[in-house]
Motif scaffolding. Structure first.
Motif, PDB file in Angstrom:
ATOM      1  N   LYS A  71       0.699  -1.410  -0.428  1.00 37.41           N
ATOM      2  CA  LYS A  71       0.269   0.187  -0.297  1.00 37.41           C
ATOM      3  C   LYS A  71       0.767   1.169  -0.339  1.00 37.41           C
ATOM      4  CE  LYS A  71      -3.335  -1.925   2.454  1.00 37.41           C
ATOM      5  NZ  LYS A  71      -4.696  -2.821   4.018  1.00 37.41           N
ATOM      6  N   PRO A  72       0.412   2.969  -0.539  1.00 36.90           N
ATOM      7  CA  PRO A  72       1.044   3.484  -0.715  1.00 36.90           C
ATOM      8  C   PRO A  72       1.071   4.016   1.043  1.00 36.90           C
ATOM      9  CG  PRO A  72      -0.853   4.029  -2.532  1.00 36.90           C
ATOM     10  CD  PRO A  72      -0.841   2.516  -1.294  1.00 36.90           C
ATOM     11  N   LEU A  73       2.634   5.122   1.241  1.00 38.86           N
ATOM     12  CA  LEU A  73       2.920   5.759   2.471  1.00 38.86           C
ATOM     13  C   LEU A  73       1.498   6.390   2.903  1.00 38.86           C
ATOM     14  CD1 LEU A  73       6.855   5.007   2.125  1.00 38.86           C
ATOM     15  CD2 LEU A  73       5.169   4.386   3.318  1.00 38.86           C
ATOM     16  N   ASP A  74       0.959   7.222   2.182  1.00 29.82           N
ATOM     17  CA  ASP A  74      -0.073   7.655   2.225  1.00 29.82           C
ATOM     18  C   ASP A  74       0.548   8.455   2.739  1.00 29.82           C
ATOM     19  OD1 ASP A  74      -1.528   7.288  -0.052  1.00 29.82           O
ATOM     20  OD2 ASP A  74      -2.187   5.684   1.134  1.00 29.82           O
ATOM     21  N   GLY A  75       1.121   9.703   3.596  1.00 27.86           N
ATOM     22  CA  GLY A  75       0.961  10.411   4.557  1.00 27.86           C
ATOM     23  C   GLY A  75       2.497   9.767   5.991  1.00 27.86           C
ATOM     24  N   TRP A 141      15.628  18.185  27.204  1.00 23.08           N
ATOM     25  CA  TRP A 141      15.987  16.981  25.440  1.00 23.08           C
ATOM     26  C   TRP A 141      16.541  18.057  25.040  1.00 23.08           C
ATOM     27  CZ3 TRP A 141      15.156  11.464  26.265  1.00 23.08           C
ATOM     28  CH2 TRP A 141      14.570  11.601  27.540  1.00 23.08           C
ATOM     29  N   TRP A 142      17.551  17.131  24.503  1.00 25.07           N
ATOM     30  CA  TRP A 142      18.224  17.762  22.887  1.00 25.07           C
ATOM     31  C   TRP A 142      17.859  16.542  21.524  1.00 25.07           C
ATOM     32  CZ3 TRP A 142      20.010  22.567  23.615  1.00 25.07           C
ATOM     33  CH2 TRP A 142      19.625  22.938  24.433  1.00 25.07           C
ATOM     34  N   SER A 143      18.019  17.390  20.902  1.00 31.89           N
ATOM     35  CA  SER A 143      18.181  16.264  19.054  1.00 31.89           C
ATOM     36  C   SER A 143      19.330  16.448  18.379  1.00 31.89           C
ATOM     37  CB  SER A 143      16.220  17.073  18.468  1.00 31.89           C
ATOM     38  OG  SER A 143      16.826  15.927  17.094  1.00 31.89           O
ATOM     39  N   TYR A 144      20.156  15.518  18.607  1.00 31.85           N
ATOM     40  CA  TYR A 144      21.547  15.380  18.313  1.00 31.85           C
ATOM     41  C   TYR A 144      21.096  14.827  17.114  1.00 31.85           C
ATOM     42  CZ  TYR A 144      22.436  18.010  22.446  1.00 31.85           C
ATOM     43  OH  TYR A 144      22.848  18.778  23.044  1.00 31.85           O
ATOM     44  N   GLY A 145      21.892  13.964  16.316  1.00 33.61           N
ATOM     45  CA  GLY A 145      22.236  13.655  14.534  1.00 33.61           C
ATOM     46  C   GLY A 145      21.228  13.799  14.258  1.00 33.61           C
ATOM     47  N   SER A 146      21.220  12.910  12.996  1.00 32.40           N
ATOM     48  CA  SER A 146      19.791  12.756  11.932  1.00 32.40           C
ATOM     49  C   SER A 146      19.211  11.344  12.036  1.00 32.40           C
ATOM     50  CB  SER A 146      20.123  13.499  11.221  1.00 32.40           C
ATOM     51  OG  SER A 146      20.958  14.890  11.085  1.00 32.40           O
ATOM     52  N   ARG A 147      18.299  10.955  10.690  1.00 33.25           N
ATOM     53  CA  ARG A 147      18.229   9.958  10.160  1.00 33.25           C
ATOM     54  C   ARG A 147      17.580  10.242   8.869  1.00 33.25           C
ATOM     55  NH1 ARG A 147      14.409  12.823   9.173  1.00 33.25           N
ATOM     56  NH2 ARG A 147      12.496  12.833   9.965  1.00 33.25           N
ATOM     57  N   LEU A 148      17.753   9.070   8.297  1.00 34.19           N
ATOM     58  CA  LEU A 148      16.674   9.935   6.757  1.00 34.19           C
ATOM     59  C   LEU A 148      15.428   8.789   7.161  1.00 34.19           C
ATOM     60  CD1 LEU A 148      19.245   7.404   4.251  1.00 34.19           C
ATOM     61  CD2 LEU A 148      19.199   9.859   4.176  1.00 34.19           C
ATOM     62  N   ALA A 149      14.785   9.882   6.417  1.00 36.50           N
ATOM     63  CA  ALA A 149      13.399   9.918   6.540  1.00 36.50           C
ATOM     64  C   ALA A 149      12.978   9.474   4.649  1.00 36.50           C
ATOM     65  CB  ALA A 149      12.259  10.821   6.780  1.00 36.50           C
ATOM     66  N   VAL A 150      12.102   8.574   4.126  1.00 34.69           N
ATOM     67  CA  VAL A 150      11.678   7.899   3.038  1.00 34.69           C
ATOM     68  C   VAL A 150      10.502   8.182   2.730  1.00 34.69           C
ATOM     69  CG1 VAL A 150      12.010   6.156   0.956  1.00 34.69           C
ATOM     70  CG2 VAL A 150      14.413   6.584   2.469  1.00 34.69           C
ATOM     71  N   SER A 151      10.100   9.181   2.135  1.00 34.15           N
ATOM     72  CA  SER A 151       8.661   9.615   2.218  1.00 34.15           C
ATOM     73  C   SER A 151       7.770   8.915   0.934  1.00 34.15           C
ATOM     74  CB  SER A 151       7.548  10.683   2.345  1.00 34.15           C
ATOM     75  OG  SER A 151       9.082  11.442   0.944  1.00 34.15           O
ATOM     76  N   ASP A 152       8.390   8.310   0.113  1.00 36.65           N
ATOM     77  CA  ASP A 152       8.164   7.456  -1.143  1.00 36.65           C
ATOM     78  C   ASP A 152       8.023   5.800  -1.430  1.00 36.65           C
ATOM     79  OD1 ASP A 152       7.612   6.185  -3.778  1.00 36.65           O
ATOM     80  OD2 ASP A 152       8.222   8.272  -5.031  1.00 36.65           O
ATOM     81  N   GLY A 153       7.290   5.376  -1.147  1.00 39.37           N
ATOM     82  CA  GLY A 153       8.032   3.251  -0.818  1.00 39.37           C
ATOM     83  C   GLY A 153       8.635   2.826  -2.126  1.00 39.37           C
ATOM     84  N   ASN A 154       8.170   3.705  -3.555  1.00 40.46           N
ATOM     85  CA  ASN A 154       9.076   3.696  -4.297  1.00 40.46           C
ATOM     86  C   ASN A 154      10.475   3.839  -4.816  1.00 40.46           C
ATOM     87  OD1 ASN A 154       7.021   2.090  -5.992  1.00 40.46           O
ATOM     88  ND2 ASN A 154       6.077   4.189  -6.263  1.00 40.46           N
ATOM     89  N   ALA A 155      10.979   4.845  -4.041  1.00 39.64           N
ATOM     90  CA  ALA A 155      11.963   5.475  -3.778  1.00 39.64           C
ATOM     91  C   ALA A 155      13.745   4.267  -3.698  1.00 39.64           C
ATOM     92  CB  ALA A 155      12.496   5.618  -2.364  1.00 39.64           C
ATOM     93  N   SER A 156      12.932   3.349  -3.383  1.00 34.77           N
ATOM     94  CA  SER A 156      14.634   1.669  -3.229  1.00 34.77           C
ATOM     95  C   SER A 156      14.661   1.479  -4.538  1.00 34.77           C
ATOM     96  CB  SER A 156      13.955   0.644  -2.717  1.00 34.77           C
ATOM     97  OG  SER A 156      14.083  -0.611  -3.119  1.00 34.77           O
TER      98      SER A 156
END
Length: 208
Positions: A71-75, A141-156
């Protein structure tokens, strides 16, 4: 009394539906790899956008691929975390690309780097992903570092390079994100499926 019971049943049913994942990680057949690479190898993978190493910094090349989602990620989105398990800290930065991307394609915007407040709920459900959330220092609380976010399921398949800077003295002591030297056994790679309203659908340990 009956109305109260019905309201509770409706709420419980809605909450189950709201937090129930559309599918599990097995539907994606996720594959991944991590490798230490040189500056030249990083450029071969990502071109001129690859992070720059001063010769002592470490560069980690990662690849993550998955089947087209049922199914699509839809948000919603896939959050990819690379964490130094010794200190439970994320890497500071990523550079990533997908062969499906182009300068004129909407998928160019489907991969982003950063953080989201909803991701602080991940360690509550998955203690082994403690490094995915913010860091408490004193009463703050502090936010350190980053992650990758992929919003399109077809980006593989997704290819990324994450730098681990080599720091010494006061700079190293003041560093908030993961730094060199780091061994492959120190690294945790995980993919988390986040829902459109901040739901933590599931987390999959990929390596480490």
């Amino acid at each position: 009394m009956l109305a109260v019971i019905l309201a509770v049943v409706v709420f419980v049913g809605w909450r189950w539906w709201h937090n129930h994942p559309p599918y599990g990680p097995e539907a994606l057949a996720i594959r991944s790899s991590l490798t230490f690479v040189s500056q030249e190898e990083a450029r071969a993978a990502l071109g001129e956008n690859a992070p720059v190493s001063n010769g002592r910094d470490q560069l980690v090349l990662g690849r993550v691929s998955w089947r087209t989602p049922p199914k699509p990620l839809d948000g919603g989105y896939f959050a990819i975390f690379l964490i130094d398990k010794r200190i439970n800290r994320k890497v500071g930065h990523f550079v990533a690309s997908s062969p499906r991307q182009s300068a004129s394609s909407p998928r160019q915007e489907a991969i982003s780097v950063g953080n989201a407040g909803a991701e602080n709920k991940i360690p509550e459900r998955y203690p082994w992903l403690q490094g995915a959330g913010d860091v408490k220092e004193g009463n703050t609380w502090w936010s350190y570092g980053s992650r990758l976010a992929v919003s399109d399921g077809n980006a593989s398949p997704l290819t990324f390079v994450a730098p681990f800077p080599y720091l010494e003295g006061p700079q190293r002591a003041a560093a908030k994100a993961a730094t060199a030297p780091v061994a492959m056994s120190d690294l945790l790679l995980a993919l988390v499926y986040m829902g459109p309203e901040g739901q933590v659908y599931w987390a999959q340990r990929l390596q480490g």
